[in-house]
Design a protein around this motif. Structure first.
Motif, mmCIF file in Angstrom:
data_model
loop_
_atom_site.group_PDB
_atom_site.id
_atom_site.type_symbol
_atom_site.label_atom_id
_atom_site.label_comp_id
_atom_site.label_asym_id
_atom_site.label_seq_id
_atom_site.Cartn_x
_atom_site.Cartn_y
_atom_site.Cartn_z
ATOM 1 N N GLU A 41 -3.527 8.932 4.308
ATOM 2 C CA GLU A 41 -4.658 8.689 3.399
ATOM 3 C C GLU A 41 -4.202 7.771 2.277
ATOM 4 N N PHE A 42 -5.060 6.835 1.951
ATOM 5 C CA PHE A 42 -4.778 5.798 0.966
ATOM 6 C C PHE A 42 -4.557 6.390 -0.416
ATOM 7 N N GLN A 45 -0.967 -4.420 8.594
ATOM 8 C CA GLN A 45 -0.076 -3.671 7.717
ATOM 9 C C GLN A 45 1.108 -3.142 8.521
ATOM 10 N N TYR A 92 0.437 5.372 1.027
ATOM 11 C CA TYR A 92 -0.393 6.375 1.694
ATOM 12 C C TYR A 92 0.309 7.730 1.588
ATOM 13 N N ARG A 140 -10.503 -0.957 9.203
ATOM 14 C CA ARG A 140 -10.488 -1.648 7.902
ATOM 15 C C ARG A 140 -11.681 -2.587 7.836
ATOM 16 N N THR A 186 -8.477 3.125 7.019
ATOM 17 C CA THR A 186 -8.989 4.488 7.148
ATOM 18 C C THR A 186 -8.528 4.998 8.505
ATOM 19 N N ARG A 197 -12.379 -1.543 -0.571
ATOM 20 C CA ARG A 197 -10.984 -1.146 -0.416
ATOM 21 C C ARG A 197 -10.343 -1.855 0.762
ATOM 22 N N PHE A 257 0.842 -1.195 0.000
ATOM 23 C CA PHE A 257 0.000 0.000 0.000
ATOM 24 C C PHE A 257 0.883 1.254 0.000
ATOM 25 N N ALA A 263 -7.579 -0.948 2.209
ATOM 26 C CA ALA A 263 -6.685 -0.047 2.934
ATOM 27 C C ALA A 263 -7.269 0.334 4.288
ATOM 28 N N TYR A 275 -3.043 0.390 -4.026
ATOM 29 C CA TYR A 275 -2.852 -0.938 -3.433
ATOM 30 C C TYR A 275 -2.431 -1.945 -4.507
#
Lengths: 117, 115
Positions: A44-45, A106, A35, B95, B104, B100, A33, B102, A48
């Motif tokens: 913030e994403f 992660q 960010y 999550r 938040t 998604r 990922f 990812a 991916y």
């Protein structure tokens, strides 16, 4: 074992220059990922990857941002024609599986601080 | 849509005080995962804890404890007998298994522990 590494740690660019930020994930981690973290904000994403496939790029703020992971390990985030609003810390994270294991986590690298003058 | 709110922007305590960092989340998913990360001045996000939505048991790890309350959509973090080394920015994140993949993140709480 080695964690996630990123290079360079700091990058200063003049407005309009192109930059490339590198991420080395934990060996064997499937998911990667990117960010973006603005000053005083949470990450913030951006995008991916699962192995070499970019499955989600919905967070990329403009078409000046491009990411790749051609061999499913190292990833590069490229920003073309940098603007001042691109100044931020860019964080990379990796995760062991594709997300099916409900207890996966992660792990983050130290980030690259980009300053656009 | 998902959202994480950390209403406390900055907290300052004196060493050995207890401190609680608040986190409120929003999601329509019934299955979700909550996280806390620590970001020291070096910048790297350090994983602290992960909690699944179907496990409301609170957890204690040394001086750290977490209080998960589904009824109020909160996942608060308490540091007991704080130390100067606890000074950092703390992020709560969410999550879900759908959409998604990812995290938040909330906007973070900066904790300063004074000696």
């Amino acid at each position: 074992g080695a964690g996630v590494s990123q290079s360079p740690r700091y990058k200063v660019a003049k407005r309009g220059q192109d930059v490339a930020l590198r991420c080395d994930p934990i060996s064997g981690h499937v998911s990667l990922f990117w960010y973006q973290q603005a000053l005083g904000q949470g990450p913030e994403f951006l995008t991916y990857f699962q192995n070499e496939a970019q499955l989600d790029k919905s967070g990329l703020p403009s078409d000046r941002f491009f990411a790749e992971r051609p061999e499913g390990s190292v990833s590069t985030l490229k920003i073309q024609r940098t603007q001042q609003e691109d100044s931020a810390v860019y964080l990379c994270a990796s995760r062991k599986t594709s997300g099916g294991a409900r207890t996966d986590t992660q792990y983050f690298g130290p980030g690259t601080r980009l300053t656009v003058l | 849509a998902q959202k994480v709110t950390q209403a406390q922007t900055e907290i300052s305590v004196v060493e050995k005080e207890d401190v609680t960092l608040d986190c409120v989340y929003e999601t329509r998913d019934t299955t979700y995962y909550l996280f806390w990360y620590k970001q020291p001045p070096s910048g790297e996000l350090v994983f602290l804890i992960r909690r699944n939505s179907f496990d409301e048991q609170n957890e204690i790890s040394g001086r750290y404890s977490w209080n998960f309350q589904k009824s109020t959509s909160s996942f608060n973090f308490t540091i007991t007998a704080s130390q100067v080394v606890d000074s950092a920015v703390y992020f709560c994140a969410l999550r879900t298994p759908t959409g998604r993949r990812a995290l938040t993140f909330g906007s973070g709480t900066r904790l300063q522990v004074q000696p």
